[in-house]
Design an enzyme around this catalytic site. Structure first.
Site, short mmCIF file in Angstrom:
data_model
loop_
_atom_site.label_atom_id
_atom_site.label_comp_id
_atom_site.label_asym_id
_atom_site.label_seq_id
_atom_site.Cartn_x
_atom_site.Cartn_y
_atom_site.Cartn_z
N ASP A 677 63.03 26.26 -18.65
CA ASP A 677 61.62 26.33 -19.00
C ASP A 677 61.37 27.48 -19.99
O ASP A 677 60.61 27.34 -20.95
CB ASP A 677 60.83 26.53 -17.70
N LYS A 681 60.00 27.64 -23.98
CA LYS A 681 58.90 28.49 -24.45
C LYS A 681 59.32 29.33 -25.65
O LYS A 681 58.58 29.43 -26.65
CB LYS A 681 58.41 29.39 -23.31
#
Ligand code: ADP
Ligand code: ASP
Ligand code: MG
Length: 814
Positions: A677, A681
């Site tokens: 994740d 980003k």
């Protein structure tokens, strides 16, 4: 003398006729009062249909005639006392018998001539005017009925007869000068030729009848009583926010009516304008409303007075090098159209003279093609010009106003509004008088176009934003709540009206053109249709609402895949779903390019740091010419929770479980713990800084042993955390020994990015990061000594929803 004309809805039933008669009765009459009436609403259409069916020897006409009969007879029964009914009923039946005989004859012959159709159409006005005259008599007024076929004289052009001004004026003055009655009721729309055959003045022509009488008698006022409170800034059926225009000049009214404002039949204005007779448009059903006064020198609150649209337009384009510099081409084009009696609505010619384009009604398109190609057959054969190009399914929208010439930037405003809403303009015309700016667009866009132009010129106060929300769970639910709480502030302070047009979750979807209220959307969704993304997208596009925004609060790959089609239609996309921006660079770039090309916003601030202004800060730096050197960030709320709680004595497995239980991780915590994740980003931040990077280009220094990542399921994963408990303890121990704390850090520098666990010293800005806070350090050319820091809560439904909210507001500003 005053002339009052009442339209079809105004005499549409007994109640309406009663209302009309009360208006007439209470009218402060000066001299004679002429009352012109239309057929009961819908009757003319039915008569035409009946004529056409009998002309095809189809006996369906009988049903239509029965319906017409029933409506008129019922109206008599409602409107008149029993004692008066029988005489009236037999009179009306007699007329209806004539009509039936006429249709029977046509049925036998199997052919309907234009002449017979006019005769058939005349029955609508003949009947309605008779009812009104009798009702006025019943009220005790000195009223008489006069057949307008004895007053208005025309040529033989059945269906759209041209008035013989001189004869008509003679007949009208002769009659009215000697008429004894104070109230004279006249059927509108119908007239007669020199042979006394019935003719008609064109659809909507009752207005014209009234104008002709008013002009001939030099009346002191003409009033058009209809079903709306005046001429409005736009057609109220298409633009609900339209407002009545209190004052308008003849020229403007003429222009608006020619460009589709049906409220007044275009030829009506000329005869009364020539005599400077004011026209007042009033609402039969709201007689105290001011309405619209048409005369010169009215006040003008706006530069644009009104906007309107004509549908069913075709564009004809004559093009070729053979036209350049040779006079006479346009003349021959227009002559060819004239010979076929084709009305030209709009003309544009490029200054290179290489092409000329005209707009006509679609029904004339085939005739025009044949006539023009035949006129230029030699040039086409010689390849000097191309055969006439015909494009259909178009419409014209126009902004009209005498005052437009005194302002600059109006066309920019008009075309800007169309452009921002992805409405393609096919042709443009602006007369040198600057009373009218017209744009030809696709017919599918007409409603949207009128609404955005209306918004641009008349609704400076409010801007409507239409939201289509996918995902109404944690974040989506909070978003709808926040929008609801802010709605008054947005409307009153910022002039923004946010409407929720659709909501959907993975199971169901619901649409409401008028917007879903906050207390209703849940129930409506529960009873909605089953969710189908393709249908959802198709419906969103077909609604074609202005300022449409698709809001994605899901984490779904399928949903991310449909952004493209929205952006291509000028529909903005706001998303907290990271999938689109972290997919291949090519697809990320494509979405950004589409947004730019189609003037839509594609905003995803919440992809990184929830509601924190991480991406917007970066965008501002880059746009203002700064160059990003390094980004260092702690971007995972879940990893922060884990490492803030993984302190001496803690058990790593329990900490992860607690994080999951409190909702800080994905259902499978590995998505967070693996660093995947965070990779997404930092990838998005790198791309927004200008790097052409793929996810695979990012180094992941994972702290999880391979067995944890490879476990078959979540339960297996937790088991592996136990198995490797020592590994985690060691990581913690090493950091503690150096007086440092563990943080999962993402880094971008010089075109390279990496993520991994890092032990940070007490003097590092990351050291004191607590709870679910995120932090981003931007070191740039301008912020070279000390980085620019964005820090704060980086997870949670509330802050994520507020970030989406802020992006929605940005789409309004863009
Ligand atoms: P009538 O039967 O009274 O002659 P029409 O149906 O011919 O009435 O014209 C009135 C209708 O015109 C209104 O109901 C409205 O829907 C439509 N209309 C279109 N454009 C405008 C406009 N700019 N202002 C007012 N009405 C308009
Ligand atoms: N009844 C005619 C029509 O429907 C004329 C009018 O209403 O003005 O066109
Ligand atoms: Mg009308």
């Amino acid at each position: 003398m005053q002339v009052l004309k009442f339209g079809g809805t105004s005499v549409g039933n007994a109640q309406a006729i009663d209302q009309v008669c009360q208006i007439v009765n209470q009218y402060p009459r000066k001299g004679q009062l002429v009352v012109v009436v239309s057929a009961m609403s819908g009757t003319t259409d039915k008569l035409i249909k009946a004529g056409e069916l009998s002309g095809k020897s189809h006996d369906g006409y009988k049903t239509l005639l029965q319906e017409i009969e029933a409506r008129h007879l019922d109206t008599i029964r409602e409107l008149f006392p029993i004692g008066a009914q029988s005489g009236l009923l037999s009179q009306v039946k007699k007329r209806l018998n004539e009509l039936e005989l006429l249709c029977d004859g046509i049925y036998q012959v199997g052919e309907l001539s234009r002449r017979c159709l006019d005769q058939i159409m005349s029955f609508g006005e003949l009947l309605s005017s008779y009812l009104v005259a009798e009702r006025l008599k019943l009220l005790g007024l000195n009223a008489a009925w006069k057949d307008s076929r004895e007053l208005i004289m025309t040529d033989d052009h059945f269906g759209n007869a041209q008035v013989d001004q001189e004869m008509t004026e003679h007949q009208v003055t002769k009659y009215f000068q000697h008429a004894a009655a104070e109230y004279i009721v006249v059927p509108g729309f119908i007239a007669a030729n020199a042979e006394r055959d019935t003719t008609t003045l064109g659809r909507g022509g009752s207005d014209y009848t009234a104008a002709i009488i008013a002009a001939a008698m030099d009346a002191n006022r003409l009033e058009i009583w209809t079903d709306v409170s005046g001429m409005m800034t736009a057609d109220p059926r298409l633009v609900p926010q339209a407002i009545p225009i209190p004052h308008i000049s003849y020229a403007e009214a003429m222009e608006l009516s020619h460009f589709g404002a049906k409220v007044i039949y275009p030829p009506t204005i000329q005869p009364v304008m020539d005599r400077r007779i004011p026209i007042w448009i009033k609402n039969t059903f709201a007689p105290h409303d001011y309405g619209t006064l048409i005369q010169d020198n009215g006040e003008k609150p706006f530069p644009v007075t009104g906007i309107s649209g004509i549908q069913h337009i075709a564009l004809l384009t004559l093009e070729g090098s053979g036209m350049v510099g040779i006079p006479g081409f346009s003349k021959r084009l227009f002559d060819a159209l004239l010979r076929e009696r084709i009305n030209v609505i709009l003309i544009t010619q490029s200054s290179s003279e290489h092409s000329i384009t005209v707009g006509i009604h679609e029904t004339d398109m085939l005739k025009a093609k044949a006539a023009v190609d035949s006129e230029f057959s030699q040039e086409i054969f010689d390849k000097k010009i191309a055969p006439l190009l015909v494009e259909k399914d178009l419409c014209i929208v126009a902004a009209v106003g005498d005052n437009m010439k005194n302002y600059h930037g109006l066309s920019g405003k008009l075309f800007g509004a169309l452009g921002r809403n992805a409405i393609n303009v096919r042709a443009i015309a602006q007369g040198s008088t600057e009373k009218n700016i017209s744009a030809v667009i696709n017919k599918a866009d007409v409603k949207k176009a009128l609404n955005v132009i209306h918004e641009a010129f008349f609704e400076n106060e409010t801007k409507q934003v239409n939201l289509f929300v996918a995902g109404v769970g944690n974040v989506g639910g909070k978003l709808l709540e926040q929008l609801h709480q802010q709605q008054h502030f947005l409307l009153n302070e910022l002039g923004i009206q946010v409407r929720i047009i659709a909501v959907a979750n993975s199971r169901q979807m619901v649409f409401s053109e008028d917007g879903l209220s906050h207390d209703k959307w849940k129930d409506a969704l529960a009873q909605g249709d089953s969710m189908d993304l393709q249908q959802f997208a198709a419906k969103l596009k077909s609604m074609n609402l202005r300022n449409s925004v698709f809001v994605d609060n899901t984490a779904s790959e399928d949903v991310a895949r449909i952004y493209e089609t929205f952006l291509q239609h000028g529909i903005s996309v706001v998303t907290c779903n990271k999938i689109a921006c972290s997919a291949s660079y090519a697809s990320y770039k494509k979405l950004k390019d589409l947004a730019r090309k189609f003037n839509a916003s594609f905003l995803f601030e919440t992809n990184v740091g929830a509601g924190l202004p991480v991406i917007n800060t970066l965008n501002d730096l880059v746009r203002s010419g700064d160059k990003v050197r390094t980004i260092e960030a702690v971007l995972s709320g879940s990893l922060n929770f884990v490492f803030n709680n993984f302190v001496n004595g803690a058990d790593f497995r329990k900490v992860v479980k607690a994080a999951q239980d409190e909702g800080y991780t994905e259902p499978d915590p590995r998505i967070d713990l693996s660093g995947k994740d965070v990779m997404r980003k930092i990838l998005i931040l790198a791309r927004e800084s200008g790097a052409e990077m793929e996810l695979e280009d990012i180094e992941n220094h994972s702290f999880l042993p391979a067995e944890c990542l490879e476990a078959a399921d979540v339960a297996g994963f937790y088991e592996q955390l136990d198995v490797h408990a020592n590994h985690f303890q060691q990581l913690l121990q090493n950091a503690n020994d150096e007086g440092k704390r563990l943080k999962f850090v993402a880094r971008y520098h010089n075109g390279k990015a990496s993520v991994g666990l890092q032990a940070v010293a007490p003097d590092h800005p990351f050291y004191k990061l607590e709870g679910k806070d995120n932090i981003v350090l931007y070191t740039t050319n301008r912020y070279a000594e000390q980085p620019l820091i964005v820090r704060g809560a980086g997870a949670g439904a509330d802050v994520t929803a507020s970030g989406i909210f802020a992006d929605i507001m940005r789409t309004v500003r863009n």
